[in-house]
Design an enzyme around this catalytic site. Structure first.
Site, PDB file in Angstrom:
ATOM      1  N   SER A  33     -17.730 -15.939  17.375  1.00  0.00           N
ATOM      2  CA  SER A  33     -18.549 -15.706  18.568  1.00  0.00           C
ATOM      3  C   SER A  33     -18.636 -16.952  19.439  1.00  0.00           C
ATOM      4  O   SER A  33     -18.474 -16.878  20.655  1.00  0.00           O
ATOM      5  CB  SER A  33     -19.964 -15.288  18.176  1.00  0.00           C
ATOM      6  OG  SER A  33     -19.938 -13.998  17.648  1.00  0.00           O
ATOM      7  N   ASP A  38     -21.439 -18.245  13.192  1.00  0.00           N
ATOM      8  CA  ASP A  38     -20.323 -17.387  13.573  1.00  0.00           C
ATOM      9  C   ASP A  38     -19.363 -18.100  14.540  1.00  0.00           C
ATOM     10  O   ASP A  38     -19.559 -18.101  15.749  1.00  0.00           O
ATOM     11  CB  ASP A  38     -20.909 -16.113  14.196  1.00  0.00           C
ATOM     12  CG  ASP A  38     -19.860 -15.094  14.567  1.00  0.00           C
ATOM     13  OD1 ASP A  38     -18.661 -15.388  14.424  1.00  0.00           O
ATOM     14  OD2 ASP A  38     -20.242 -14.003  15.012  1.00  0.00           O
ATOM     15  N   TYR A  53     -16.693  -2.841  15.002  1.00  0.00           N
ATOM     16  CA  TYR A  53     -15.336  -3.143  15.462  1.00  0.00           C
ATOM     17  C   TYR A  53     -14.638  -1.897  15.985  1.00  0.00           C
ATOM     18  O   TYR A  53     -14.911  -0.781  15.532  1.00  0.00           O
ATOM     19  CB  TYR A  53     -14.512  -3.711  14.303  1.00  0.00           C
ATOM     20  CG  TYR A  53     -14.818  -5.160  14.034  1.00  0.00           C
ATOM     21  CD1 TYR A  53     -14.538  -6.128  14.984  1.00  0.00           C
ATOM     22  CD2 TYR A  53     -15.381  -5.558  12.837  1.00  0.00           C
ATOM     23  CE1 TYR A  53     -14.813  -7.465  14.750  1.00  0.00           C
ATOM     24  CE2 TYR A  53     -15.659  -6.896  12.588  1.00  0.00           C
ATOM     25  CZ  TYR A  53     -15.373  -7.837  13.554  1.00  0.00           C
ATOM     26  OH  TYR A  53     -15.647  -9.153  13.320  1.00  0.00           O
ATOM     27  N   GLN A  67     -25.387 -15.125  12.653  1.00  0.00           N
ATOM     28  CA  GLN A  67     -24.970 -15.460  14.017  1.00  0.00           C
ATOM     29  C   GLN A  67     -24.807 -16.968  14.249  1.00  0.00           C
ATOM     30  O   GLN A  67     -23.879 -17.387  14.921  1.00  0.00           O
ATOM     31  CB  GLN A  67     -26.000 -14.912  14.989  1.00  0.00           C
ATOM     32  CG  GLN A  67     -25.405 -14.412  16.268  1.00  0.00           C
ATOM     33  CD  GLN A  67     -26.387 -13.548  17.036  1.00  0.00           C
ATOM     34  OE1 GLN A  67     -27.564 -13.462  16.699  1.00  0.00           O
ATOM     35  NE2 GLN A  67     -25.907 -12.918  18.078  1.00  0.00           N
ATOM     36  N   ARG A  73     -20.566 -10.054  11.159  1.00  0.00           N
ATOM     37  CA  ARG A  73     -21.057 -10.097  12.545  1.00  0.00           C
ATOM     38  C   ARG A  73     -22.470  -9.522  12.562  1.00  0.00           C
ATOM     39  O   ARG A  73     -22.720  -8.442  13.095  1.00  0.00           O
ATOM     40  CB  ARG A  73     -20.125  -9.319  13.477  1.00  0.00           C
ATOM     41  CG  ARG A  73     -18.646  -9.602  13.331  1.00  0.00           C
ATOM     42  CD  ARG A  73     -18.289 -11.068  13.448  1.00  0.00           C
ATOM     43  NE  ARG A  73     -18.392 -11.603  14.773  1.00  0.00           N
ATOM     44  CZ  ARG A  73     -17.443 -11.552  15.690  1.00  0.00           C
ATOM     45  NH1 ARG A  73     -16.311 -10.958  15.418  1.00  0.00           N
ATOM     46  NH2 ARG A  73     -17.614 -12.103  16.870  1.00  0.00           N
TER      47      ARG A  73
HETATM   48  P1  NAD Z   1     -12.883  -8.280  19.233  1.00  0.00           P
HETATM   49  O1  NAD Z   1     -12.394  -9.607  19.675  1.00  0.00           O
HETATM   50  O2  NAD Z   1     -12.451  -7.744  17.913  1.00  0.00           O
HETATM   51  O3  NAD Z   1     -12.460  -7.192  20.356  1.00  0.00           O
HETATM   52  C1  NAD Z   1     -12.865  -7.355  21.694  1.00  0.00           C
HETATM   53  C2  NAD Z   1     -13.316  -6.041  22.263  1.00  0.00           C
HETATM   54  O4  NAD Z   1     -12.178  -5.204  22.516  1.00  0.00           O
HETATM   55  C3  NAD Z   1     -14.246  -5.229  21.367  1.00  0.00           C
HETATM   56  O5  NAD Z   1     -15.467  -5.006  22.043  1.00  0.00           O
HETATM   57  C4  NAD Z   1     -13.476  -3.934  21.126  1.00  0.00           C
HETATM   58  O6  NAD Z   1     -14.314  -2.798  21.012  1.00  0.00           O
HETATM   59  C5  NAD Z   1     -12.596  -3.866  22.352  1.00  0.00           C
HETATM   60  N1  NAD Z   1     -11.433  -2.962  22.237  1.00  0.00           N
HETATM   61  C6  NAD Z   1     -10.585  -2.769  21.183  1.00  0.00           C
HETATM   62  N2  NAD Z   1      -9.644  -1.858  21.487  1.00  0.00           N
HETATM   63  C7  NAD Z   1      -9.866  -1.484  22.777  1.00  0.00           C
HETATM   64  C8  NAD Z   1      -9.210  -0.587  23.646  1.00  0.00           C
HETATM   65  N3  NAD Z   1      -8.143   0.128  23.281  1.00  0.00           N
HETATM   66  N4  NAD Z   1      -9.703  -0.436  24.900  1.00  0.00           N
HETATM   67  C9  NAD Z   1     -10.808  -1.151  25.290  1.00  0.00           C
HETATM   68  N5  NAD Z   1     -11.462  -2.013  24.513  1.00  0.00           N
HETATM   69  C10 NAD Z   1     -11.011  -2.181  23.257  1.00  0.00           C
HETATM   70  O7  NAD Z   1     -14.448  -8.193  19.333  1.00  0.00           O
HETATM   71  P2  NAD Z   1     -15.542  -9.333  19.094  1.00  0.00           P
HETATM   72  O8  NAD Z   1     -15.872  -9.998  20.355  1.00  0.00           O
HETATM   73  O9  NAD Z   1     -15.119 -10.159  17.946  1.00  0.00           O
HETATM   74  O10 NAD Z   1     -16.788  -8.450  18.698  1.00  0.00           O
HETATM   75  C11 NAD Z   1     -16.635  -7.471  17.690  1.00  0.00           C
HETATM   76  C12 NAD Z   1     -17.923  -6.773  17.452  1.00  0.00           C
HETATM   77  O11 NAD Z   1     -18.840  -7.618  16.764  1.00  0.00           O
HETATM   78  C13 NAD Z   1     -18.651  -6.305  18.694  1.00  0.00           C
HETATM   79  O12 NAD Z   1     -19.195  -5.037  18.393  1.00  0.00           O
HETATM   80  C14 NAD Z   1     -19.744  -7.303  18.871  1.00  0.00           C
HETATM   81  O13 NAD Z   1     -20.852  -6.803  19.581  1.00  0.00           O
HETATM   82  C15 NAD Z   1     -20.090  -7.572  17.426  1.00  0.00           C
HETATM   83  N6  NAD Z   1     -20.743  -8.850  17.218  1.00  0.00           N
HETATM   84  C16 NAD Z   1     -22.005  -8.835  16.684  1.00  0.00           C
HETATM   85  C17 NAD Z   1     -22.645 -10.025  16.464  1.00  0.00           C
HETATM   86  C18 NAD Z   1     -24.022 -10.035  15.880  1.00  0.00           C
HETATM   87  O14 NAD Z   1     -24.619  -9.019  15.673  1.00  0.00           O
HETATM   88  N7  NAD Z   1     -24.541 -11.155  15.555  1.00  0.00           N
HETATM   89  C19 NAD Z   1     -22.029 -11.226  16.776  1.00  0.00           C
HETATM   90  C20 NAD Z   1     -20.748 -11.200  17.307  1.00  0.00           C
HETATM   91  C21 NAD Z   1     -20.110  -9.994  17.505  1.00  0.00           C
END
Ligand code: NAD
Length: 377
Positions: A131, A128, A224, A125, A120
């Site tokens: 996303s 991905d 994460y 990106q 990630r």
């Molecule tokens: P995910 O589907 O794994 O989880 C969704 C969200 O649920 C996350 O933000 C997580 O922190 C939250 N979560 C987990 N347990 C929780 C709880 N008990 N209470 C409240 N919230 C809770 O997440 P995702 O959408 O796949 O994204 C994962 C990470 O990757 C994020 O930090 C996102 O910003 C990052 N990301 C970065 C890039 C990039 O830099 N290019 C691209 C995509 C995602």
């Protein structure tokens, strides 16, 4: 190269890994693109569209002389068994729920990449799939909730009186959650959200939503989330009980990669919610964030409707396929460029290749997945 695109019949998935637009780009590069008949039909792409793009239609599934197979879901075991050694499979692998595929892919000496393990990072990106698909899921969750809700979302001032704006709470502000926030805001709702990650606060606020802080509680600093302590859970419950009674729609997206989703909405919380309010649980495939969620079903509890979709992307398959196909093409271009520099893929020092290359020449290449396999044995 001969590239095969399967119809996702085994998963009742309406998406397709390659659209005619991307098929055309592959054919322009000199590749033969074979599309299993009607693979794109449920995404709005007919056989005719693919033929016009220079692709060929395959009427009977056949893996002979195929160099690369692209798919939206992990290949079913019988397909893997039909592959010739050295065939390349590019798809998500969903290994936390189908670790047995690792053995099969290794035994068949297939080269496999797991698109769901793409780092990630900004660099990765554009490939991905998590996303691109989560983004559409977040959008669609709000649209579906708005459709089910028995009232309007925006504030309306009419000669017959004022309708207050609906309130939307988003739990988990990752990719899906942030898009849900943006969509609900665009529809005029009053939106709040919370997440365990420290970075989420700024992202939520930048979209104009209110971040619900759990005072004096620990936060996750990484990309994460991790499983939170029982102290955090108690604080979270207390906070939620104070805000839930005002909400009309709750979208839950909280997940922890490779683990069961945290159950956040328990019975006593549903009791304080407004009658006729809607919960859309996007984490249902990994267990759900609501104690009453039934994957793929709509249930009612104390007047609250709790909705889970078997695959919410089946409600928006055209755009989901378009974005998926773009991710696939970007990954393919990246891979071919890397292989021009070094044809022995197993020795390429690149974080994207290292993270996604799963099996090669009868060997399991991904250490993390190797541990997963050993733990399950
Ligand atoms: P995910 O589907 O794994 O989880 C969704 C969200 O649920 C996350 O933000 C997580 O922190 C939250 N979560 C987990 N347990 C929780 C709880 N008990 N209470 C409240 N919230 C809770 O997440 P995702 O959408 O796949 O994204 C994962 C990470 O990757 C994020 O930090 C996102 O910003 C990052 N990301 C970065 C890039 C990039 O830099 N290019 C691209 C995509 C995602």
């Amino acid at each position: 190269m001969n590239l095969l695109v399967l119809k996702e019949i085994d998963f009742l998935d309406y998406r397709v890994a390659v659209t005619p637009e991307i098929g055309k780009r592959f054919t322009e590069l000199g590749h033969l693109v074979l599309i299993e008949t009607e693979a794109g039909i449920r995404s709005g792409f007919s056989n005719h569209d693919y033929v016009s793009a220079g692709c060929e239609i395959m009427f009977n599934r056949c893996f002979t002389d195929i160099d690369i197979v692209f798919s939206v879901n992990p290949l079913p075991a019988d397909c893997i068994r039909s592959l010739a050694p050295s065939t390349v499979v590019i798809s998500p692998q969903d290994l936390f729920s189908r670790v047995e595929n690792l053995t099969l892919l290794t035994e068949m000496r297939v080269t496999s990449y797991a698109l769901d393990l793409i780092p990630r990072t900004t660099r990765a990106q554009y490939m991905d799939i998590l996303s691109s698909q989560a983004n559409l899921a977040g959008y669609k969750a709000v649209i579906e909730a708005a459709h089910l809700l028995n009232r309007a979302l925006p504030l309306m001032m009419t000669t017959a009186g004022t309708i207050p704006a609906a309130k939307v709470l988003v739990i988990g502000a990752g990719v899906a959650g942030l898009q849900a926030i943006a969509t609900a805001k665009r529809l005029g709702a009053i939106v709040s959200a919370f997440d365990v990650r420290a970075a989420a606060k700024e992202q939520v606020e930048s979209l104009g939503a209110k971040f619900i802080d759990i005072e004096n509680a620990e936060r996750t600093d990484g990309v994460y989330a991790k499983r939170m302590t029982s102290y955090y859970k108690k604080m979270q419950e207390k906070k939620l009980l104070s805000v839930l009674s005002h909400q009309d729609i709750i979208i839950t997206t909280a997940q922890i990669p490779g683990k069961k989703a945290p159950v956040i909405l328990e019975a006593e919380m549903i009791k304080v919610m407004k009658t006729d309010s809607i919960i859309i649980d996007l984490a249902s495939k990994s267990g759900g964030n609501c104690a009453f969620t039934k994957h793929g079903k709509t249930v009612e509890m104390d007047g609250v409707t709790i909705v889970s979709f078997d695959n919410i992307l089946n409600l928006i398959p055209h755009d989901a396929s378009r974005l998926f196909a773009k991710n696939i093409f970007a990954f393919f271009e990246f891979l071919t460029q890397k292989m021009e520099e070094n044809p022995d893929i197993s020795t390429i020092e690149d974080e994207i290749i290292k993270a996604t290359l799963l099996t090669y020449n009868g060997r399991l290449m991904n250490a993390q997945m190797g541990r997963l396999q050993r733990n399950q044995c």
